[in-house]
Scaffold this active site. Structure first.
Site, mmCIF file in Angstrom:
data_model
loop_
_atom_site.group_PDB
_atom_site.id
_atom_site.type_symbol
_atom_site.label_atom_id
_atom_site.label_comp_id
_atom_site.label_asym_id
_atom_site.label_seq_id
_atom_site.Cartn_x
_atom_site.Cartn_y
_atom_site.Cartn_z
ATOM 1 N N ARG A 122 0.794 -1.222 0.000
ATOM 2 C CA ARG A 122 0.000 0.000 0.000
ATOM 3 C C ARG A 122 0.826 1.272 0.000
ATOM 4 O O ARG A 122 0.573 2.189 -0.767
ATOM 5 C CB ARG A 122 -0.882 0.063 1.266
ATOM 6 N N THR A 123 1.790 1.337 0.915
ATOM 7 C CA THR A 123 2.460 2.622 1.098
ATOM 8 C C THR A 123 3.211 3.011 -0.170
ATOM 9 O O THR A 123 3.073 4.126 -0.677
ATOM 10 C CB THR A 123 3.403 2.564 2.323
ATOM 11 N N LYS A 156 26.824 -3.194 -0.513
ATOM 12 C CA LYS A 156 28.282 -2.992 -0.605
ATOM 13 C C LYS A 156 28.829 -2.213 0.589
ATOM 14 O O LYS A 156 30.011 -1.952 0.664
ATOM 15 C CB LYS A 156 28.608 -2.214 -1.887
ATOM 16 N N ARG A 195 11.312 4.151 3.227
ATOM 17 C CA ARG A 195 10.963 3.173 4.268
ATOM 18 C C ARG A 195 12.241 2.453 4.656
ATOM 19 O O ARG A 195 12.965 1.958 3.787
ATOM 20 C CB ARG A 195 9.922 2.174 3.773
ATOM 21 N N HIS A 248 5.249 6.146 11.514
ATOM 22 C CA HIS A 248 4.699 5.988 10.162
ATOM 23 C C HIS A 248 3.738 7.168 9.975
ATOM 24 O O HIS A 248 2.516 7.000 9.975
ATOM 25 C CB HIS A 248 3.986 4.647 10.071
HETATM 26 C C1 NCD Z 1 1.998 -1.039 8.341
HETATM 27 C C2 NCD Z 1 3.486 -0.780 8.424
HETATM 28 O O1 NCD Z 1 4.231 -0.997 7.466
HETATM 29 O O2 NCD Z 1 3.884 -0.308 9.491
HETATM 30 N N1 NCD Z 1 1.566 -1.228 7.031
HETATM 31 C C3 NCD Z 1 1.263 -0.132 6.268
HETATM 32 O O3 NCD Z 1 2.112 0.663 5.945
HETATM 33 N N2 NCD Z 1 -0.017 0.051 5.942
HETATM 34 C C4 NCD Z 1 1.513 -2.076 9.281
HETATM 35 C C5 NCD Z 1 2.151 -3.432 9.304
HETATM 36 O O4 NCD Z 1 3.093 -3.751 8.597
HETATM 37 O O5 NCD Z 1 1.651 -4.246 10.083
#
Ligand code: NCD
Length: 308
Positions: A56-57, A86, A107, A135
């Site tokens: 999703r993200t 590396k 991320r 997040h």
């Molecule tokens: C979450 C995350 O990556 O923190 N997912 C997301 O971005 N919607 C929740 C998770 O991984 O459980």
């Protein structure tokens, strides 16, 4: 300090009430009139740099940039496919990527990585999840969904259930809720996975009423407006801790005890804690929640690029 003084987004602590209102209003307008914004980011380039798995993200950031008329370069498996293998530091990677692009969605598996990246970057960095840290864009879309469905953010009782220790979405949404009056937060988790004490203290000092419990009791469910379910973050557990000891599930008795006016949310992905049968319940809004994330990320990209 207001977010308008920054361009990178590393923590929800950057946002005050008026920033949130501005972002939500912009997301509403983009959702109502998408064609007005279809060339806004023309000529701009987003890098999605992901060191941890995501569906999703990453895709909603990329869809958001594409819907604004911008372009995207992407590393979806940076932990194994970038120069990190590396031995390159994150700061060096960011110095390079920021020389090619106009904004970076990052991320990373380390809490605090987005601060390191924002410091090294010559373009805005948006934290798309930093380990068990924060997040922020998920918290913004969660709050946007609550506002969309409930019409307001104040006078809210929100029950978090699941992995509150390692769940970064729980940390960010909890902090975001301190912007609103008359909020009660129930943290329901086994001791091993309870919300960190710094978070409980922070909420209490900001006037949030906080209660912790180790099971979902009917009295808690009756008074809950939002049941926010999370996945056990077993990949973040210290070695030696068994996740089998922490299982729980939204079952028929939970659905029965939950108020008919409540909503069930989940940042997704869900596993055993939220069975597919719950999808038919009219209170389940987690797929809507995921969809609304794209409009929030459009608004955030437009703001980070100072285009809106
Ligand atoms: C979450 C995350 O990556 O923190 N997912 C997301 O971005 N919607 C929740 C998770 O991984 O459980």
């Amino acid at each position: 300090m207001s977010w308008l003084a920054h361009t990178s987004i590393t923590s929800v602590r950057q946002f005050d009430r008026s920033d949130l209102d501005a972002i939500f209003t912009l997301a509403d307008t983009m959702r109502e009139h998408p064609q007005t914004y279809q060339d806004l980011a023309h000529g701009k380039l987003l890098a999605t740099l992901f060191y941890e798995p995501s569906t999703r993200t990453r895709l909603s950031f990329e869809a958001a940039m594409a819907r604004l008329g911008g372009r995207i370069i992407s590393t979806e498996n940076a932990a194994e496919m970038s120069s990190a293998v590396k031995g390159e530091t994150l700061a060096d990677t960011i110095r390079i990527v920021s020389g090619y692009t106009d904004v970076i969605a990052l991320r990373h598996f380390d809490a605090g990585a987005s601060d390191v990246a924002a410091e090294a970057s010559s373009v805005p960095v948006i934290n798309a999840g930093d380990g068990a840290g924060e997040h922020p864009t998920q918290a913004l879309l969660d709050a946007y969904t609550i506002r969309d469905q409930r019409g307001r953010m104040d006078e809210l009782t929100l029950t978090f259930v699941g992995d509150l220790a390692y769940g970064r979405t729980v940390h960010s949404l909890s902090i975001l809720l301190t912007n609103f009056p008359n909020v009660t937060v129930h943290y329901v988790a086994p001791d091993l996975l309870q919300a960190p004490s710094w978070l409980v203290t922070f909420l209490k000092t900001r006037g949030v009423h906080v209660l912790t419990d180790d099971r979902l009791d009917a009295r808690v469910l009756e008074s809950t407006d939002i049941l926010y379910v999370t996945r056990i973050q077993k990949e973040r557990f210290p070695s030696g801790v068994r996740h089998e000891d922490t299982s729980y599930r939204v079952d028929a008795s939970v659905l029965h005890a939950l108020s008919p006016h409540a909503y069930i949310m989940h940042p997704l992905p869900r596993v055993q804690e939220l069975p597919a049968e719950v999808d038919r319940d009219p209170r389940a809004i987690y797929f809507l929640q995921a969809r609304l994330g794209m409009w929030i990320r459009m608004a955030l990209l437009a703001r980070a690029l100072t285009l809106a």
